[in-house]
Design a protein around this motif. Structure first.
Motif, PDB file in Angstrom:
ATOM      1  N   VAL B 279     -10.597  -1.722   9.876  1.00 27.14           N
ATOM      2  CA  VAL B 279      -9.751  -1.350   8.736  1.00 27.14           C
ATOM      3  C   VAL B 279     -10.530  -1.587   7.450  1.00 27.14           C
ATOM      4  O   VAL B 279     -11.021  -2.686   7.201  1.00 27.14           O
ATOM      5  CB  VAL B 279      -8.440  -2.172   8.717  1.00 27.14           C
ATOM      6  CG1 VAL B 279      -7.581  -1.775   7.517  1.00 27.14           C
ATOM      7  CG2 VAL B 279      -7.661  -1.975  10.015  1.00 27.14           C
ATOM      8  N   ARG B 280     -10.618  -0.539   6.637  1.00 23.07           N
ATOM      9  CA  ARG B 280     -11.330  -0.654   5.363  1.00 23.07           C
ATOM     10  C   ARG B 280     -10.329  -0.942   4.244  1.00 23.07           C
ATOM     11  O   ARG B 280      -9.353  -0.206   4.087  1.00 23.07           O
ATOM     12  CB  ARG B 280     -12.080   0.640   5.059  1.00 23.07           C
ATOM     13  CG  ARG B 280     -13.264   0.896   5.956  1.00 23.07           C
ATOM     14  CD  ARG B 280     -13.803   2.308   5.738  1.00 23.07           C
ATOM     15  NE  ARG B 280     -14.993   2.560   6.543  1.00 23.07           N
ATOM     16  CZ  ARG B 280     -14.970   2.830   7.851  1.00 23.07           C
ATOM     17  NH1 ARG B 280     -13.827   2.889   8.508  1.00 23.07           N
ATOM     18  NH2 ARG B 280     -16.103   3.042   8.505  1.00 23.07           N
ATOM     19  N   LEU B 281     -10.595  -1.984   3.483  1.00 25.78           N
ATOM     20  CA  LEU B 281      -9.812  -2.282   2.293  1.00 25.78           C
ATOM     21  C   LEU B 281     -10.700  -2.046   1.076  1.00 25.78           C
ATOM     22  O   LEU B 281     -11.901  -1.811   1.208  1.00 25.78           O
ATOM     23  CB  LEU B 281      -9.304  -3.728   2.323  1.00 25.78           C
ATOM     24  CG  LEU B 281      -8.506  -4.145   3.563  1.00 25.78           C
ATOM     25  CD1 LEU B 281      -8.082  -5.598   3.464  1.00 25.78           C
ATOM     26  CD2 LEU B 281      -7.286  -3.253   3.751  1.00 25.78           C
ATOM     27  N   LYS B 282     -10.118  -2.132  -0.101  1.00 19.61           N
ATOM     28  CA  LYS B 282     -10.880  -1.834  -1.319  1.00 19.61           C
ATOM     29  C   LYS B 282     -12.124  -2.721  -1.435  1.00 19.61           C
ATOM     30  O   LYS B 282     -13.201  -2.258  -1.771  1.00 19.61           O
ATOM     31  CB  LYS B 282      -9.960  -2.052  -2.527  1.00 19.61           C
ATOM     32  CG  LYS B 282     -10.617  -1.801  -3.870  1.00 19.61           C
ATOM     33  CD  LYS B 282      -9.560  -1.779  -4.980  1.00 19.61           C
ATOM     34  CE  LYS B 282     -10.178  -1.973  -6.350  1.00 19.61           C
ATOM     35  NZ  LYS B 282     -10.326  -3.360  -6.773  1.00 19.61           N
ATOM     36  N   GLU B 434      -1.777  -5.013   4.365  1.00 18.79           N
ATOM     37  CA  GLU B 434      -2.506  -3.742   4.364  1.00 18.79           C
ATOM     38  C   GLU B 434      -3.065  -3.434   5.750  1.00 18.79           C
ATOM     39  O   GLU B 434      -3.033  -2.284   6.210  1.00 18.79           O
ATOM     40  CB  GLU B 434      -3.618  -3.796   3.301  1.00 18.79           C
ATOM     41  CG  GLU B 434      -3.035  -3.732   1.884  1.00 18.79           C
ATOM     42  CD  GLU B 434      -4.064  -3.980   0.785  1.00 18.79           C
ATOM     43  OE1 GLU B 434      -5.187  -4.414   1.108  1.00 18.79           O
ATOM     44  OE2 GLU B 434      -3.724  -3.745  -0.395  1.00 18.79           O
ATOM     45  N   ILE B 435      -3.544  -4.466   6.442  1.00 14.29           N
ATOM     46  CA  ILE B 435      -4.070  -4.258   7.798  1.00 14.29           C
ATOM     47  C   ILE B 435      -2.938  -3.858   8.744  1.00 14.29           C
ATOM     48  O   ILE B 435      -3.072  -2.928   9.543  1.00 14.29           O
ATOM     49  CB  ILE B 435      -4.795  -5.534   8.292  1.00 14.29           C
ATOM     50  CG1 ILE B 435      -6.036  -5.804   7.426  1.00 14.29           C
ATOM     51  CG2 ILE B 435      -5.181  -5.405   9.768  1.00 14.29           C
ATOM     52  CD1 ILE B 435      -6.621  -7.197   7.606  1.00 14.29           C
ATOM     53  N   ALA B 436      -1.802  -4.564   8.637  1.00 13.35           N
ATOM     54  CA  ALA B 436      -0.668  -4.272   9.533  1.00 13.35           C
ATOM     55  C   ALA B 436      -0.177  -2.839   9.349  1.00 13.35           C
ATOM     56  O   ALA B 436       0.167  -2.151  10.325  1.00 13.35           O
ATOM     57  CB  ALA B 436       0.468  -5.260   9.264  1.00 13.35           C
ATOM     58  N   LYS B 437      -0.161  -2.365   8.113  1.00 14.99           N
ATOM     59  CA  LYS B 437       0.270  -0.985   7.861  1.00 14.99           C
ATOM     60  C   LYS B 437      -0.732   0.010   8.458  1.00 14.99           C
ATOM     61  O   LYS B 437      -0.348   1.056   8.968  1.00 14.99           O
ATOM     62  CB  LYS B 437       0.432  -0.744   6.357  1.00 14.99           C
ATOM     63  CG  LYS B 437       1.677  -1.405   5.778  1.00 14.99           C
ATOM     64  CD  LYS B 437       1.888  -1.061   4.308  1.00 14.99           C
ATOM     65  CE  LYS B 437       2.430   0.348   4.131  1.00 14.99           C
ATOM     66  NZ  LYS B 437       2.849   0.601   2.735  1.00 14.99           N
TER      67      LYS B 437
END
Lengths: 151, 744
Positions: B279-282, B434-437
């Protein structure tokens, strides 16, 4: 497949042999009383007994433990009646409490080797970190536990 | 309906195994256990029910059919459930706050159970729990009147219910020890039998609450209600949450704070078993694995993300030290206090002047439980298990992050494995949502120790300059202070900083009580890319070290005893004098300790509580420093639980001593360097001094805090002892950076 005895129950674990015992206990077996603190055997929050010796389970791979007997905080007593647990309650030691499973397991093993501990013995052997700074009461509780075990 | 909260009990001897009880089971278990025997081997009777965090998200909002109101439920067996609307992270307010309710409720303390109040219920019931934060040593101070009122109202409603049943005036009835009695008729009835009737009663007017001089329970030491849960592994922390179908996430965040993720190649994970997703976050990348956190961490180690770090990537600590030093010594600053004419006093003929610069580094919180959060997102409902110091704020942030309404969000409070200010900002929770979504499964995100230390919101770095003047008789005539320090409010973007001054930056400096006719305090706020925030005792963590060391310098320059020198400047503050006298008396200040040993004194006011400390130290010929003893005196005005208060003083000293001896986070190429306890050492048993706590309470209207003040004077007391022994003045922390060999 690795077989370990945890608190008197046999567990067969099928997982990569480099997985530390800590994560087998917490994530595979579901015993969460043993805590993750540092991952490099510095803090002692993950202390359990392996074949009767206090060890930092974050740094012991499951692959070397086939046939081992493990004791965790959950197996120390069924009713918090171990003298070390009683001493911890009597001295009101824990604050946040996160390190205390490890402190208690380290102390239980220590008192087998040092039934009449001096402060110097304690300093040299109980090296777990408590970030809340409960050391004043923790030291008193170790002495009290030693007394309770003799009584 | 379920009630799987961490619930603790003040005085029963039973303990339920940590399995998932339903609410119904819980009530039955409570009733069955009511006749249990008390433990009594040299200890107070106490025990607890250990309930797990729910395996499934709660569908209720922490209410009971026996609710008198949102705060109190009294069950038919007389057990009293008091809801605790703050966060227990070791500071003891889970014990102190229910004590306040019990004082007015007149209930039997051994029948009290405590559970977390629900932030979701607060949202649904018009903010019934108000501010739920545990910050700024404020829980007792800011809850006391409210919780006394809660207890008094419940008591009066129970009395009114009994009076109605007996058809006698309420004024003839009395409540004590969980029983309402009517003296004239000799009738008595237990609270449990009155609760359902009392729940229907509305009082015409709120009853008056007790003044402190009438307390009978507050002020009596009580063991912590959560201790029994913390000696057998039963206490549930966020990191212990286990949900059906839950997966595990490890995260790599941009090593330079403020940077972003540029790219990451997933190919190295292609054939690795048990990997769910990347999972990529900002500003981060997370790897999610099926069965253990270890697997997620191993997967993450195979990735080599690229980051956008910008100009911050070429900064380092040497540069920061110079910038803070320059700002403390030159350029402009905001004036926070200006008494008399400092410049004239400093240049007066015959004046003896001193100039010093004190410096402190960034510090990490290093809570024993690293940051972590478990999230179950179901589209129209979000459940979060997180160790937070502000559950109400966490709920709002979670709702914004998930795009839900606040009433759709359930923050499940757990025990917090250390906070010290760090967990008032739940960065890990936002990431976990954010990861869960992204993966649409329940997920537990855990930060490693290295993540936790390098992605902290640090105690600010600072440089604090001083000038002082003494007249020909050694009396202080001028004190000039300028602090150059990171702005916490700007870093957190939570408040506008008015006129270049923020309270945390100047606390203990601008409001110092020493009577020096010409006093000027200036503030130069300066931030780098390193995020800063609240760290146990906040501004006092650096300001007390600086000002109490400099006052010691002035005393020695004046040829005066540091105790007498301070005392002579405290004419307007009898409370400071009481603390000073108490600590001096109990430490046998001034006695000879023999070769290689010495005492040092410091005093500071922090969150409304004055703490004075005398440190006794030994320095070996090789330069090894040992702090042997800290004698401490404190004035918080009043104290609810003296046992808990003393524990907080002790803990505060150790926390501050770690910082004084070893605490240092340095920056290289924009990256915080220290990552674990091997490079960021802690005081352990072998370094822990004996700590003697003495109360110097002055009562009156003062209600000071407990969690943070204890450590405020520690660094200065130790450094003043080092000076007394060696003549060497420590003007920068940590002490381990100074060579003390051959000095004693």
């Amino acid at each position: 497949m690795i077989t370990i005895d945890v608190n008197g129950t046999q567990h067969q674990v099928d997982i990569e042999p480099d997985t530390p015992l800590l994560w087998v206990l917490r994530d595979v077996i579901g015993l969460t009383g043993t805590k993750f603190g540092c991952g490099i055997a510095e803090c002692g929050a993950c202390t359990v007994h392996i074949n009767g010796r206090a060890m930092r389970s974050c740094s012991v791979p499951i692959g070397v433990l086939d046939g081992a007997t493990i004791l965790t905080i959950e197996g120390l007593s069924s009713d918090a009646s171990h003298p070390v647990q009683k001493a911890w309650v009597a001295e009101d030691v824990p604050q946040c409490g996160y390190c205390q499973s490890g402190q208690i397991m380290a102390t239980v093993a220590f008192l087998k080797d040092f039934p009449n501990p001096t402060d110097a013995d304690i300093n040299a052997n109980i090296t777990n970190i408590c970030r809340c700074g409960t050391y004043e009461r923790l030291r008193r509780a170790i002495h009290r536990a030693a007394d309770l075990m003799k009584a | 309906m379920s009630g799987h909260r961490n619930t603790v009990q003040a005085g029963k001897s039973n303990r339920q195994d940590a399995v998932a009880f339903t609410r119904r089971h819980f009530i039955i278990a409570g009733a069955t256990a009511a006749g249990g025997l008390a433990v009594g081997i040299g200890m107070l009777p106490r025990a607890a029910k250990a309930l797990t965090v729910a395996a499934k998200p709660w569908d209720g909002n922490a209410s009971s059919p026996y609710d008198l109101d949102a705060w109190i439920a009294i069950e038919p067996d007389d057990s009293v459930l008091i809801r605790y609307a703050r966060s227990e992270m070791g500071q003891g307010s889970m014990t102190a706050l229910p004590m306040i309710v019990a004082e007015e409720l007149q209930c039997d303390w051994s029948k009290v159970r405590v559970e977390y109040a629900s932030p979701n219920r607060s949202v649904r019931e018009n903010n019934v729990y108000g501010d739920m934060s545990s910050v700024g040593s404020h829980s007792v101070r800011d809850s006391r009147i409210k919780l006394q009122q809660v207890g008094a109202s419940a008591r009066e409603r129970l009395i009114a219910a009994a009076a109605a049943q007996w058809n006698v005036p309420a004024s003839e009835c009395k409540a004590a020890d969980s029983v309402v009695s009517h003296a004239a008729s000799g009738r008595r009835i237990n609270y449990g039998a009155l609760a359902s009737a009392a729940a229907q009663i509305k009082l015409a007017a709120e009853p008056a609450i007790k003044a402190p001089e009438h307390y009978t329970f507050i002020g009596k030491p009580q063991p912590r209600v959560d201790v029994p849960l913390k000696v057998n592994g039963a206490a549930q922390y966020a990191i212990d949450t286990r949900l059906p179908d839950m997966v595990y996430a490890a995260i790599a965040q941009c090593p330079v704070p403020g940077g972003t993720l540029a790219s990451v190649d997933e190919a190295p994970l292609k054939n690795m078993p048990g990997i769910v997703q990347v999972v990529r976050l900002k500003d981060a990348v997370a790897v999610v694995a099926t069965d253990t956190f270890w697997r997620a961490k191993q997967g993450l180690a195979r990735l080599h993300p690229e980051w956008n770090v910008g100009a911050a990537g070429s900064t380092d600590s040497a540069q920061f030290v110079k910038e803070y030093r320059d700002a403390a010594l030159s350029g402009t600053a905001a004036v926070a206090r200006n008494d008399g004419d400092v410049d004239s006093a400093l240049s007066a003929s015959g004046a003896k002047t001193l100039t010093s610069l004190y410096e402190v580094p960034y510090l990490a919180h290093a809570t024993m439980e690293p940051m972590n959060a478990t999230v179950h997102w179901q589209g129209d409902r979000l459940d979060v298990w997180v160790g937070t110091q502000a559950a109400d704020r966490a709920l709002k942030v979670a709702a914004e992050t998930a795009g839900l309404k606040p009433e759709q969000v359930y923050i499940h409070n757990t025990f917090v494995g250390g906070g010290f200010g760090r967990k008032s900002r739940n960065d890990e929770m936002v990431q976990a949502i954010e990861i869960a979504k992204a993966i649409n499964r329940p997920v537990k995100l855990v930060w490693t120790r290295e993540d936790d230390m390098r992605h902290d919101r640090f105690r600010p770095q600072a440089a604090i300059s001083f000038k002082g003047a003494l007249d020909a008789n050694g009396r202080p005539t001028a004190l000039y202070i300028r602090t150059a320090v990171g702005s916490i409010l700007r870093s957190l973007r939570i408040n506008k900083v008015e006129n270049g001054i923020e309270p945390m930056a100047i606390e203990g400096l601008a409001n110092n009580p020493y009577q020096i006719a010409n006093t000027k305090v200036e503030c130069a706020l300066k931030n780098t890319h390193i995020p800063v925030a609240f760290w146990r005792s906040v501004g006092a963590s650096q300001n007390a070290f600086a000002i109490e060391s400099f006052i010691d310098e002035m005393a020695h320059a004046a040829g005066r005893d540091p105790y007498q020198f301070r005392r002579a400047m405290l004419g307007s503050r009898p409370d400071w004098i009481k603390v000073l006298d108490t600590v001096v008396e109990n430490s046998n200040w001034g006695r000879s300790l023999g070769p290689g040993r010495a005492q040092g004194l410091a005093i500071h006011e922090c969150y409304g509580t004055i703490v004075g400390e005398v440190a006794e130290i030994t320095i070996s010929p090789q330069g090894a420093l040992k702090v042997d003893r800290i004698t401490l005196a404190a004035d918080s005005g009043h104290v609810v639980n003296p046992l808990g208060f003393a524990e907080q003083m002790e803990g505060g000293v150790i926390f501050a001593l770690t910082a004084a001896l070893y605490g240092k986070v340095t920056v290289k190429n924009g990256v915080p360097e220290q990552g674990n306890f091997d490079t960021y050492p802690m005081v352990r048993l072998a370094q822990a001094p004996k700590i003697d706590v003495h109360f110097a309470m002055t009562g009156g209207k003062k209600w000071g805090g407990a969690g943070e003040p204890g450590g405020a004077p520690t660094a200065a007391a130790v450094c003043n002892a080092i000076f007394a022994l060696t003549g060497k003045r420590i003007r920068s922390l940590p002490i381990m950076d100074h060579d003390l060999s051959g000095s004693a």
